[in-house]
Scaffold this motif. Structure first.
Motif, PDB file in Angstrom:
ATOM      1  N   GLY A 351     -39.886 -42.222 -86.232  1.00 35.63           N
ATOM      2  CA  GLY A 351     -39.470 -41.938 -87.601  1.00 35.63           C
ATOM      3  C   GLY A 351     -38.470 -40.794 -87.701  1.00 35.63           C
ATOM      4  N   PRO A 352     -38.840 -39.572 -87.251  1.00 37.78           N
ATOM      5  CA  PRO A 352     -37.880 -38.463 -87.321  1.00 37.78           C
ATOM      6  C   PRO A 352     -36.620 -38.725 -86.502  1.00 37.78           C
ATOM      7  CG  PRO A 352     -40.097 -37.663 -86.888  1.00 37.78           C
ATOM      8  CD  PRO A 352     -40.153 -39.150 -86.749  1.00 37.78           C
ATOM      9  N   GLN A 353     -36.782 -39.353 -85.350  1.00 40.88           N
ATOM     10  CA  GLN A 353     -35.640 -39.589 -84.463  1.00 40.88           C
ATOM     11  C   GLN A 353     -34.612 -40.503 -85.109  1.00 40.88           C
ATOM     12  OE1 GLN A 353     -36.470 -42.196 -81.185  1.00 40.88           O
ATOM     13  NE2 GLN A 353     -34.959 -41.223 -79.856  1.00 40.88           N
ATOM     14  N   ILE A 354     -35.043 -41.676 -85.539  1.00 43.16           N
ATOM     15  CA  ILE A 354     -34.099 -42.642 -86.087  1.00 43.16           C
ATOM     16  C   ILE A 354     -33.627 -42.214 -87.469  1.00 43.16           C
ATOM     17  CG2 ILE A 354     -35.662 -44.202 -87.300  1.00 43.16           C
ATOM     18  CD1 ILE A 354     -32.836 -45.213 -84.888  1.00 43.16           C
ATOM     19  N   GLY A 355     -34.495 -41.512 -88.206  1.00 44.70           N
ATOM     20  CA  GLY A 355     -34.079 -41.019 -89.517  1.00 44.70           C
ATOM     21  C   GLY A 355     -32.923 -40.033 -89.412  1.00 44.70           C
ATOM     22  N   LEU A 356     -33.024 -39.092 -88.469  1.00 44.69           N
ATOM     23  CA  LEU A 356     -31.958 -38.112 -88.286  1.00 44.69           C
ATOM     24  C   LEU A 356     -30.698 -38.758 -87.712  1.00 44.69           C
ATOM     25  CD1 LEU A 356     -34.020 -35.102 -86.899  1.00 44.69           C
ATOM     26  CD2 LEU A 356     -32.736 -35.155 -89.040  1.00 44.69           C
ATOM     27  N   ALA A 357     -30.877 -39.662 -86.739  1.00 45.03           N
ATOM     28  CA  ALA A 357     -29.711 -40.290 -86.105  1.00 45.03           C
ATOM     29  C   ALA A 357     -28.925 -41.137 -87.098  1.00 45.03           C
ATOM     30  CB  ALA A 357     -30.167 -41.140 -84.919  1.00 45.03           C
ATOM     31  N   LEU A 358     -29.631 -41.950 -87.874  1.00 45.89           N
ATOM     32  CA  LEU A 358     -28.940 -42.787 -88.855  1.00 45.89           C
ATOM     33  C   LEU A 358     -28.479 -41.968 -90.060  1.00 45.89           C
ATOM     34  CD1 LEU A 358     -31.134 -46.033 -88.852  1.00 45.89           C
ATOM     35  CD2 LEU A 358     -29.086 -45.513 -87.520  1.00 45.89           C
ATOM     36  N   GLY A 359     -29.278 -40.981 -90.434  1.00 45.99           N
ATOM     37  CA  GLY A 359     -28.907 -40.152 -91.577  1.00 45.99           C
ATOM     38  C   GLY A 359     -27.620 -39.376 -91.350  1.00 45.99           C
ATOM     39  N   THR A 360     -27.472 -38.786 -90.174  1.00 45.06           N
ATOM     40  CA  THR A 360     -26.222 -38.069 -89.885  1.00 45.06           C
ATOM     41  C   THR A 360     -25.037 -39.029 -89.807  1.00 45.06           C
ATOM     42  OG1 THR A 360     -26.826 -38.194 -87.521  1.00 45.06           O
ATOM     43  CG2 THR A 360     -27.308 -36.135 -88.678  1.00 45.06           C
ATOM     44  N   GLY A 361     -25.278 -40.251 -89.325  1.00 45.60           N
ATOM     45  CA  GLY A 361     -24.207 -41.246 -89.305  1.00 45.60           C
ATOM     46  C   GLY A 361     -23.748 -41.615 -90.701  1.00 45.60           C
ATOM     47  N   LEU A 362     -24.707 -41.771 -91.618  1.00 47.94           N
ATOM     48  CA  LEU A 362     -24.362 -42.095 -93.005  1.00 47.94           C
ATOM     49  C   LEU A 362     -23.694 -40.914 -93.705  1.00 47.94           C
ATOM     50  CD1 LEU A 362     -27.584 -44.034 -94.113  1.00 47.94           C
ATOM     51  CD2 LEU A 362     -25.283 -44.987 -93.865  1.00 47.94           C
ATOM     52  N   ALA A 363     -24.169 -39.708 -93.405  1.00 45.65           N
ATOM     53  CA  ALA A 363     -23.654 -38.520 -94.097  1.00 45.65           C
ATOM     54  C   ALA A 363     -22.238 -38.158 -93.662  1.00 45.65           C
ATOM     55  CB  ALA A 363     -24.588 -37.339 -93.846  1.00 45.65           C
ATOM     56  N   PHE A 385     -35.085 -35.668 -80.101  1.00 42.42           N
ATOM     57  CA  PHE A 385     -36.357 -36.068 -80.694  1.00 42.42           C
ATOM     58  C   PHE A 385     -36.897 -37.373 -80.105  1.00 42.42           C
ATOM     59  CE2 PHE A 385     -34.380 -33.313 -83.846  1.00 42.42           C
ATOM     60  CZ  PHE A 385     -35.421 -32.442 -84.121  1.00 42.42           C
ATOM     61  N   ASN A 386     -36.378 -37.775 -78.949  1.00 38.03           N
ATOM     62  CA  ASN A 386     -36.886 -38.968 -78.289  1.00 38.03           C
ATOM     63  C   ASN A 386     -38.282 -38.696 -77.730  1.00 38.03           C
ATOM     64  OD1 ASN A 386     -36.656 -41.643 -77.515  1.00 38.03           O
ATOM     65  ND2 ASN A 386     -35.825 -41.139 -75.505  1.00 38.03           N
ATOM     66  N   LYS A 387     -39.142 -39.710 -77.707  1.00 40.17           N
ATOM     67  CA  LYS A 387     -40.504 -39.494 -77.226  1.00 40.17           C
ATOM     68  C   LYS A 387     -40.558 -39.292 -75.721  1.00 40.17           C
ATOM     69  CE  LYS A 387     -41.526 -44.474 -77.105  1.00 40.17           C
ATOM     70  NZ  LYS A 387     -42.411 -45.529 -77.620  1.00 40.17           N
ATOM     71  N   VAL A 388     -39.484 -39.690 -75.015  1.00 39.18           N
ATOM     72  CA  VAL A 388     -39.332 -39.388 -73.596  1.00 39.18           C
ATOM     73  C   VAL A 388     -37.942 -38.797 -73.412  1.00 39.18           C
ATOM     74  CG1 VAL A 388     -39.283 -40.279 -71.257  1.00 39.18           C
ATOM     75  CG2 VAL A 388     -40.866 -41.270 -72.913  1.00 39.18           C
ATOM     76  N   CYS A 389     -37.856 -37.623 -72.841  1.00 41.44           N
ATOM     77  CA  CYS A 389     -36.567 -36.947 -72.711  1.00 41.44           C
ATOM     78  C   CYS A 389     -36.474 -36.290 -71.339  1.00 41.44           C
ATOM     79  CB  CYS A 389     -36.410 -35.892 -73.809  1.00 41.44           C
ATOM     80  SG  CYS A 389     -34.840 -35.016 -73.752  1.00 41.44           S
ATOM     81  N   THR A 390     -35.526 -36.749 -70.531  1.00 38.54           N
ATOM     82  CA  THR A 390     -35.266 -36.163 -69.215  1.00 38.54           C
ATOM     83  C   THR A 390     -33.814 -35.719 -69.131  1.00 38.54           C
ATOM     84  OG1 THR A 390     -34.651 -38.278 -68.197  1.00 38.54           O
ATOM     85  CG2 THR A 390     -36.994 -37.716 -68.215  1.00 38.54           C
TER      86      THR A 390
END
Length: 471
Positions: A351-363, A385-390
């Motif tokens: 939720g937070p990950q895709i919300g921020l990624a798409l939200g910044t794209g729209l903004a 904010f990915n659930k797995v981050c390396t």
């Protein structure tokens, strides 16, 4: 742009390119020598997975063993197409295994050379975008000669100024592209056998087409990129905003209805249909040959993936605490608490990950010239904010940094502070991860807390970069 005669101070792009090629070839040759003599391998485990998948693809077994399982696989029986997903932990498009089949019949290091070649191609694309699109769009150097003095001598002076300006652009482009080509993280990951450079090539080609307003080509390449790995789908939102503005003829100050019309019109629908159509066609083609294993391993697995292994993500510790409930038969019989269900739900991170990624794209996705900035911000928040981050995921946004830097009004001291915080947060985490990985100490809680420091530090750096951006 003030002329600093950079072309007299820095090596040529061809020199940087040759050095980059030499480094990568040397490291690949070294990897073969090292792996033959050491228990701890230079080559990444993923490369062995790719090679095994390619071998399974070429060599199907008797009966139904290791055979493609798609609806049309029986029609291709004479070709004896194998199933790359016979190799456990292969969770990529079968096109990658197909691309690496020369590992089996040509040379085991073919894939490494291919990934290194994509690295070099990416550097070429970055250089070309800087020279032809980004740097000339920032500023122009007007002639200082009065109009009445622009005789033959003036024209020669203007011509000389233009040549000097072009040389400055090339020198700056060489400097910025060297940040990618000579980045130790970039060339070490590709020469160890990671396939990230192939996806990076698709992303840069998509950006290359988009900055030239070749939207049909960009849509096809975006569909290909999303098929290869799902995360580039976030770039489609920014592209839709730019495509819609160009085709609607509306102004930004005409209200939300006008803004909605910029997102939904004939041009955006065409872009979306072409991009989604490319993704669907590739997916359907792979499904018809390889069947459900393709869908599960390439896409569905990543939706419900629970990775309790330590990584930079702030979610790993919560997953670790609830992980036995998904694997232990004795615990499976017990009902999960609401808290455990919430923690294990993919929506917690998605939720937070895709919300921020798409939200910044729209903004921010409103002008073609800002696409580099928008894609960088989208990718950074997606990774953060990915659930797995390396560390491997950092390459997704570092790829765009050389293209963004010319538009950043960041003072050198502040840039060094950003770099120090970015590296320092990782070093702080790695110091604790060493205790867990190599010393076997129970430091999960401390590692999670340092993961939170990593998130806050990287978010601070990203906000600073966004504030320094000059449209």
């Amino acid at each position: 742009m003030t002329s600093l005669h950079l072309h007299h101070r820095f090596p040529s792009f061809s020199t940087v390119l040759l050095l980059s090629v030499g480094i990568r070839v040397t490291l690949i040759l070294y990897s073969e020598w090292h792996d033959a003599r050491s228990v701890v391998k230079y080559t990444d485990i993923d490369y062995r997975v790719f090679s095994d998948a390619a071998q399974f693809l070429l060599r199907s077994g008797p009966g139904n063993a290791n055979r493609a399982q798609g609806p049309l696989a029986h029609l291709l029986a004479p070709l004896t197409i194998g199933d790359p997903y016979t190799r456990e932990t292969y969770r990529y498009t079968p096109l990658l295994a197909l691309l690496l089949t020369p590992n089996v019949w040509l040379h085991p290091s073919f894939g490494k050379y291919l990934f290194a070649a994509c690295d070099i191609l990416n550097g070429l694309l970055i250089y070309q975008l800087l020279v032809s699109d980004i740097l000339p769009g920032i500023t122009c150097q007007p002639s200082n000669l009065p109009a009445k003095d622009k005789d033959n001598t003036g024209n020669k002076q203007v011509s000389q100024n233009a040549r000097d300006q072009e040389s400055e652009y090339k020198a700056l482009a060489t400097l910025y592209s060297a940040i990618h080509l000579l980045n130790p993280m970039v060339f070490s990951i590709s020469t160890r056998g990671s396939s990230e450079s192939v996806l990076a090539t698709f992303v840069l080609l998509t950006l290359y087409a988009a900055l030239r307003a070749r939207w049909n080509t960009a849509a096809v390449l975006l569909g290909l990129s999303t098929h290869w790995k799902i995360y580039p789908v976030i770039y489609g939102v920014a592209c839709l905003g730019v495509v819609g503005i160009a085709g609607s003829g509306t102004r930004k100050d005409q209200g939300w209805k006008a803004y909605l019309r910029t997102l939904v019109n004939a041009r955006t629908v065409q872009f979306g249909v072409i991009s989604a159509g490319t993704f669907v066609l590739l997916g359907v083609g792979c499904y018809l040959i390889w069947g459900y294993p393709f869908l599960h391993e390439s896409y569905l697995y990543h939706v419900h993936r629970l990775d309790h292994r330590h990584n930079f993500s702030p979610y790993f510790y919560l997953t670790y605490l609830t992980y036995p409930a998904s694997t232990s038969p004795s615990v499976d019989a017990l009902p999960l608490s609401i808290w455990s269900r919430i923690v294990r739900s993919p929506l917690v991170s998605f939720g937070p990950q895709i919300g921020l990624a798409l939200g910044t794209g729209l903004a921010f996705g409103r002008r073609r010239q800002d696409l580099v900035f928008v894609w960088f911000v989208q990718t950074a928040v997606f990774v953060l904010f990915n659930k797995v981050c390396t560390s491997q995921y950092f390459l997704w946004y570092l790829l765009l940094l050389p293209l963004l830097m010319p538009r950043l009004a960041t003072m050198p001291k502040r840039a060094m502070l950003y770099l120090g915080v970015w590296i320092g947060a990782q070093a702080l985490w790695l110091a604790e991860a060493y205790k867990l990985e190599f010393l076997g100490q129970n430091v999960f809680l401390g590692l999670w807390l340092r993961g939170l420091v990593y998130v806050l530090s990287n978010a601070w750096v990203l906000v600073g970069i966004m504030g320094d951006y000059v449209p």
